[in-house]
Design a protein around this motif. Sequence first.
Motif, mmCIF file in Angstrom:
data_model
loop_
_atom_site.group_PDB
_atom_site.id
_atom_site.type_symbol
_atom_site.label_atom_id
_atom_site.label_comp_id
_atom_site.label_asym_id
_atom_site.label_seq_id
_atom_site.Cartn_x
_atom_site.Cartn_y
_atom_site.Cartn_z
ATOM 1 N N GLU B 123 -4.531 3.799 -5.809
ATOM 2 C CA GLU B 123 -3.295 3.004 -5.807
ATOM 3 C C GLU B 123 -3.429 1.809 -6.742
ATOM 4 O OE1 GLU B 123 -0.412 3.799 -4.191
ATOM 5 O OE2 GLU B 123 -1.461 5.667 -3.860
ATOM 6 N N MET B 211 -2.928 -9.081 -3.520
ATOM 7 C CA MET B 211 -2.634 -7.744 -3.007
ATOM 8 C C MET B 211 -3.845 -7.262 -2.223
ATOM 9 S SD MET B 211 -0.693 -6.233 -6.327
ATOM 10 C CE MET B 211 0.438 -5.121 -5.582
ATOM 11 N N TYR B 213 -5.604 -4.558 -0.093
ATOM 12 C CA TYR B 213 -5.631 -3.136 0.230
ATOM 13 C C TYR B 213 -6.655 -2.943 1.338
ATOM 14 C CZ TYR B 213 -2.835 -2.086 -3.856
ATOM 15 O OH TYR B 213 -1.821 -2.022 -4.765
ATOM 16 N N GLU B 232 0.220 -9.937 -0.184
ATOM 17 C CA GLU B 232 0.918 -8.692 0.133
ATOM 18 C C GLU B 232 -0.105 -7.771 0.772
ATOM 19 O OE1 GLU B 232 2.605 -6.814 -3.233
ATOM 20 O OE2 GLU B 232 4.003 -8.445 -3.651
ATOM 21 N N HIS B 234 -1.130 -4.197 1.710
ATOM 22 C CA HIS B 234 -0.886 -2.777 1.482
ATOM 23 C C HIS B 234 -1.786 -2.002 2.427
ATOM 24 C CE1 HIS B 234 1.426 -3.356 -2.275
ATOM 25 N NE2 HIS B 234 0.714 -4.473 -2.317
ATOM 26 N N GLN B 631 2.836 -4.862 6.692
ATOM 27 C CA GLN B 631 2.386 -3.952 5.640
ATOM 28 C C GLN B 631 3.568 -3.597 4.752
ATOM 29 O OE1 GLN B 631 2.579 -0.262 5.447
ATOM 30 N NE2 GLN B 631 3.700 0.262 7.292
ATOM 31 N N ILE B 632 3.318 -3.481 3.476
ATOM 32 C CA ILE B 632 4.405 -3.222 2.538
ATOM 33 C C ILE B 632 4.695 -1.734 2.477
ATOM 34 C CG2 ILE B 632 5.006 -3.234 0.110
ATOM 35 C CD1 ILE B 632 4.015 -5.961 -0.088
ATOM 36 N N SER B 633 3.735 -0.968 2.159
ATOM 37 C CA SER B 633 3.922 0.475 2.184
ATOM 38 C C SER B 633 2.555 1.105 2.091
ATOM 39 C CB SER B 633 4.798 0.949 1.030
ATOM 40 O OG SER B 633 4.105 0.755 -0.169
ATOM 41 N N THR B 634 2.484 2.314 2.597
ATOM 42 C CA THR B 634 1.212 2.999 2.500
ATOM 43 C C THR B 634 1.001 3.532 1.104
ATOM 44 O OG1 THR B 634 2.348 4.938 3.292
ATOM 45 C CG2 THR B 634 1.102 3.685 4.900
ATOM 46 N N VAL B 636 1.985 2.783 -2.886
ATOM 47 C CA VAL B 636 2.618 1.951 -3.886
ATOM 48 C C VAL B 636 3.398 2.862 -4.812
ATOM 49 C CG1 VAL B 636 2.249 0.342 -5.751
ATOM 50 C CG2 VAL B 636 0.736 0.331 -3.787
#
Lengths: 304, 667
Positions: B123, B211, B213, B232, B234, B631-634, B636
């Motif tokens: 990602e 970001m 992760y 952010e 993720h 969480q933003i999204s699994t 990207v």
Amino acid sequence: MSQTPLSQNTAAEQTLLSPQLLAKLEHMELISRKIFRGRMKGERKSRRRGQSVEFADFRNYVAGDDLRFIDWNMYARLDKLFLKLFLEEEDLHFYSLIDVSDSMKFGSPSKFEYAKQLAAALGYIGLCRTDRVKIEPLDGKRSTSAPVFRGRKNLWPMIQYLQGVASGGNVSLTEAVKSFCLRNSGKGIVVLITDLMDKQGYEEALKYLVAQEMDIYLIHVLSQEEIDPEIAGDLRLIDCEDQDVAEVSVSQRLLDRYRSTLAQFIGQARDFSSKRGIVYTMTSTERSVDRLVSRYLRQRGLVR
Amino acid sequence: MNFVWNTLPWWGWLTLLAVPPLIFLLYFLKLRRSPVEVPSTWLWAKAIEDMHVNSLWQRLRKNLLMLLQILFALLLLATCLRPGCDGTDLAGQRYIFLIDNSASMSATDTPSGVSRLEYAKQEIRKAISQMQSDTSMMLISFSDQANVVQSYTRNKGEALIRLDSIGQTERSSDLNEALVAAAGLANPGRTSDKESSIDVQVAEALDAVLMIYSDGGVRKVPRFAPGKLSPEYHAVGSVDDPPTNVGIVAFSISEPAENGAAQVFARLQNSDDQSQSISVSLFVDNQLQDAEARIEIDAGQTKSVSFDLPSVLVSAETPVAVRLKIDQDDIYLQDNQAFSVLNPPGKSNVLVVSRDNPYFKFACSTELIRKQAKVDFQDWDYLTTEEYLEKSVLGDYDLAIFEGIVPDLMPRCNTLVLGALPKSDWKSVGENSPTPIFDFDSSHPLLTAVQMGSVTIINSDNLEGPKGSLSLIEASDGPIGVLAPREGYLDFVLGFSIVEISNDGDAVINSDWPKKLSFPIFVQNVIANLGGASRFTSDQNVKPGDLLKLKRNDGVERLEIETPDGRKELVESQKENSFQFSGTDRSGIYRVSNAETKQLQRLVPVNLLDATESNLTVRESLDLGYSEYKQISTRVPSRKEWWPWLLGAGLVLLMVEWLIYNRRVFI
């Protein structure tokens, strides 16, 4: 010693006329659609009344006529003097005009060679029939007059003469034909062998011939590379006669346009000729002289 | 979303835009027509007659090749704009990527079946490749420690190479250090170099997108203010469906009982949202010893299992490795095994120096201490002997207890000092008489089960130890029991003695502690912890990545340590026969042997045993200080690039052009 000229003769004959062709040509005969007055006694019927075995007509006796031709049987029956007229047999004037301009040098075989072969073939037919055969290059030289051949024995001199004819001399077709017409007033058959590639046009030249009241045959010779040019790329085309330049980028479009122009050109020449009683025949150098003479010209009535 | 991205500076565009007119010009300049002689140009002239009328446009129409070339150049120009679609626009100029490479990131519950770490790297690779050329990025990997893999750079290629170098660890995760490093680079007044007290301006403080992760299985970060950072989160892994995982989160072997048998305890945790049935097997020296089948664990619960180890094993002369394994494989394998060892009991050397104090002798006479230690009782005079000097310098003792006296040269071992002060850095800051004990730290191993409340002490000194000391026993005015480090050893100093020697040499009882039950327990604790006697079973609990400290008193200069994956490393003795080994990256049994004789000395187990890591549930939000980040999204969303297609079309065009060039008459 005597062998050498003979073998040379044979070789020279073969380049222009093959033995097979000669054998074929011997049985042919040049035909004139008109009956002309010949100069010498020949094998052709003449309009002139003369001495032959073929009866033509009667006419009234006038003083001074040759008493040998009075028909005494008629005098016995009618008590009037009639003179018996007989058809005169004369020779035929046959002219071959060969275009010798530079443009005739193209093609394989060249148009010029082809024209010479054709002239030789037709000339031989004429010689066999004791016609007056005159082959004249259209180089516009008025001083030199082409020799006249007559009788089969003159085959070799005729061929030798033809071998000597060289191309060159960019005289316009009109000029050359005009010069010919001025020098040869006699009637007969004229075969004009040319590619008609004259920027000043060929119409004038044909008109001169028509004015001579000759039986005119126009054989339009084109080489294969003119009919279907195989060129490609960006080219500068140079005219071999006047060095004129045309720049072309060859594309299929241009080639199509060229072909249609050529077809138009041939069509115009044919129309022009047929309107004036000229027998037009277009031929490619790839078509053999044998075939042209024995088939196409026979169809068109030049030979029989 | 941008349909196109400018990837070139203005002069680059000027250069490229000059190409099509150049092709146009070159095409006409290069047109060198080859001359060909023809019978007559008459027919040709007629054929191209109309083309002369508007020759330029006629030429343009004919010059298919030139048009193709210009089209090709325009396509190349278009590729420089990087056309694409469905991309997320990475606004901002700086990006800090925090990549979790802790143990739980090895779980394979990603859509493509690769590990969470590998997925996160994919990602990030996508995110980096869609960055604009003037964007700087930083890569930090974190487990229980942060590692700045790549400091701020605009070089994508370099960043991608560094990204690939991030490897899986078997450590727990702690975001704190990574956040400090990131915040230091983003916020003014902080520094990313925690060793330095000077705030070095590492990079100009600018807004940066942080970001993260991770699977969210990190310890809470209590104090963190993002400042100019915009975090952010993720989440990596399957958010909706908690992955099936049962792991061992605790594993220990008890002290042997009277009959010599010992017990193995383990706690199993089920982090799934459904109950699981598993079976476990216990291996001793890789031989199946015991097993338990069909252990039902409810969703999100833990369950304990225990096994008995017979005394034959416990009293073995050589070290024994004990391994517990869950028989069912799941997506996270690291917590399916736990390791422990039974090292043979070794006696520690204890020196007790006191005068007229029989109580230490009594306290040390228990069977347990006799088993654990060899105790040498000496009078004060012993400290001046050659023997003491030699033994103390060589580090022969594991523990020394001094009452009422302190040697000029402190021995190279841990010490317990009563009623005296070591020479360096220790100060007495007051006296108590009598001494009421206010507080004591019963959670400390030294005072475990020691009840000081009922102990009476008459005279005592309030102590002030050196830097880093820890107060364990407090009187009304200050500490009277202080634990302090000294060159890698520990000194536990009590501000009172049991027996005071008066100036005229009489012994006076100062405390009733020896009469209480807590005194022998205290002595036992001291010998067990400071004397190193507690190593009987499982030594210290070493986690992957921890520093392994070993101490030998038999004069061994070099040790050979074999890691679980078979790698052998030589460890040189540092001062005082101590050895330090930092290569504990993998969990498992580390075999320590004498480098010369190759004789196995002991086994050291390394276990993660971390309930947070074993809980593979991907957290929906991340608590950072005072804020919570969802969480933003699994996944990207990645930019779909079109330029490779344009480039491919350009190449096809080039081939068509070549074909036409070679067969142009047959267009």
